[in-house]
Motif scaffolding. Structure first.
Motif, PDB file in Angstrom:
ATOM      1  N   SER A   1      -3.047  56.717   6.216  1.00 37.30           N
ATOM      2  CA  SER A   1      -3.721  56.560   7.506  1.00 37.30           C
ATOM      3  C   SER A   1      -4.242  57.866   8.086  1.00 37.30           C
ATOM      4  O   SER A   1      -5.188  57.860   8.872  1.00 37.30           O
ATOM      5  CB  SER A   1      -2.769  55.907   8.512  1.00 37.30           C
ATOM      6  OG  SER A   1      -1.676  56.774   8.805  1.00 37.30           O
ATOM      7  N   GLY A   2      -3.595  58.975   7.737  1.00 34.29           N
ATOM      8  CA  GLY A   2      -3.933  60.242   8.384  1.00 34.29           C
ATOM      9  C   GLY A   2      -3.266  60.411   9.732  1.00 34.29           C
ATOM     10  O   GLY A   2      -3.478  61.413  10.413  1.00 34.29           O
TER      11      GLY A   2
ATOM     12  N   SER B   1      -7.189  54.633   6.431  1.00 33.37           N
ATOM     13  CA  SER B   1      -7.589  55.733   7.301  1.00 33.37           C
ATOM     14  C   SER B   1      -8.336  55.233   8.531  1.00 33.37           C
ATOM     15  O   SER B   1      -9.149  54.318   8.449  1.00 33.37           O
ATOM     16  CB  SER B   1      -8.474  56.701   6.520  1.00 33.37           C
ATOM     17  OG  SER B   1      -9.054  57.662   7.373  1.00 33.37           O
TER      18      SER B   1
END
Length: 397
Positions: free
Chosen positions: A45-46, A395
């Motif tokens: 996902s960041g 992300s």
């Protein structure tokens, strides 16, 4: 082929996740599905926020409602109350950004929820588990970033899908390893796809921007599905009326042909508008069902004036109509269902939410409304003897 959504009953408020009736033959011992299979959660996902995961649903062996822990062990819900009382904490920690975690997925018809930065607030009513209803500004989960996937794992295999039927939010994809060793994955967004959907709705005009919900700092939390947006007043109730009016006018003189079963090409129904009804006749010319002129809410929700009972006549016709209204193909093709995605969402009045979600998926597949599986355009993976499953948190970038 049944999808996870076909095998589930999802009730909006104060209701449990339950399995629909599924008739299956005895499992082949050589390919029998284990009581649990490995589920690998991958975090790409960041986001640096803590992820919380929940496996919630109906245990198929007992028919009881509850949740599973990381080992796949089942825990039944205690009794609820009125007003609803807090549910036991069913969460376990998900993987950090860039990491993976493998748990055991049990034979459930249910959901895998995941939230970022904060645990979800689940309550138990007399009728069962209260699901989050973020279209309600007072819902305790309204300001939490979360999403879920739906699945059924039983003796006949695994059905696992990404869903946007209720909302488009924290991105993810689903996958599995089949019994023959091949892999399947769906639900992955294009690079920048999350923000592209949000920006697309904000720039659409006509009230569609009202579907975007953000935190106080302006961070997008989700985009409501338009049916929920009508219920909450976030999108005009008549947003599809112009298209519906044009369809009604066309089929007052033209005939709509519906062939709802791909494997039954001789089962054909003919539709024509007669006053305030659209009547459908069978091969003998007898009227077999009639539909009132739908409103936008009925179109987006595939219910109410487009109700689809589990039968062999009205339900299949309604499913076909619902898909065609949402995809805006009824004016361009009087032979339905129309399976050619190149012609979907081309009218200026269409389900722009579904249009944008599909457009931003790498494989074009999504569950942007209840019967998005008409023509097999849904984001579903299935196998009769799965070795494992995956959920990849995507992300936001």
């Amino acid at each position: 082929m049944p999808s996870a959504r076909k095998l589930m009953v999802s009730l909006a408020v104060a209701a449990a996740l339950g399995a629909a009736a599924v008739v299956v033959g005895p499992a082949d011992p050589a390919t029998a599905v284990a009581d649990t299979i490995p589920l690998t959660l991958k975090n790409t996902s960041g986001s640096g926020e803590q992820v919380y995961v929940y496996v919630i649903g109906t245990e198929l062996a007992s028919g009881k409602q509850g949740y599973a822990d990381e080992t796949g062990a089942f825990h039944a819900w205690p009794a609820g109350g009125a007003p609803p009382v807090p549910a036991p904490d069913a969460s376990f920690a998900g993987p950090a950004d860039g990491a993976s975690k493998t748990v055991q997925l049990p034979k459930f018809s249910g959901r895998v929820y995941f939230s970022y930065g904060q645990k979800l607030d689940f309550r138990l009513a007399d009728g069962g588990l209260v699901q989050p209803a973020v279209q309600n500004p007072s819902d305790p989960n309204h300001d939490i970033l979360f999403n879920w996937t739906e699945y059924t794992l039983n003796d006949s295999g695994l059905w696992l899908n990404s869903t946007q039927v209720d909302m488009f939010s924290a991105p993810y994809s689903v996958g599995l390893t089949a019994g023959d060793g091949s892999t399947k994955e769906t639900g992955e967004l294009k690079p920048g796809g999350y923000q592209a959907v949000v920006n697309g709705l904000k720039g659409q005009g006509g009230g569609w921007e009202g579907l975007v919900q953000s935190r106080g700092d302006g961070t997008p939390l989700r985009v409501l599905a338009p049916g929920h947006g009508i219920a909450s007043g976030d999108i005009p109730a008549g947003v599809m009326d112009d298209y519906i009016d044009r369809v009604w006018s066309k089929y007052a003189t033209d005939t709509l042909t519906v062939t709802p079963f791909k494997d039954q090409p001789d089962t054909v129904f003919k539709g024509k508008v007669n006053g305030d009804k659209m009547d459908f006749t069978d091969g003998t010319g007898a009227v077999v069902t009639s539909f009132d002129k739908p409103d936008s809410d009925s179109v987006f929700g595939c219910y109410n004036k487009l109700d689809a009972p589990n039968d062999q006549v009205r339900g299949p016709i309604s499913r076909t109509l619902c898909a065609a209204y949402n995809r805006s193909t009824l004016l361009t093709n009087s032979q339905q269902p129309d399976a050619d995605a190149s012609g979907f969402y081309q009218d200026g009045v269409t389900n722009h939410y579904a249009r944008l979600v599909h457009d931003q998926m790498k494989d074009g597949q999504a569950y942007a409304f209840a019967f998005d599986d008409v023509g097999n355009h849904e984001s579903l993976v299935h196998d009769g003897a799965p070795k494992d499953a995956t959920i990849t948190l995507g992300s936001f970038g």
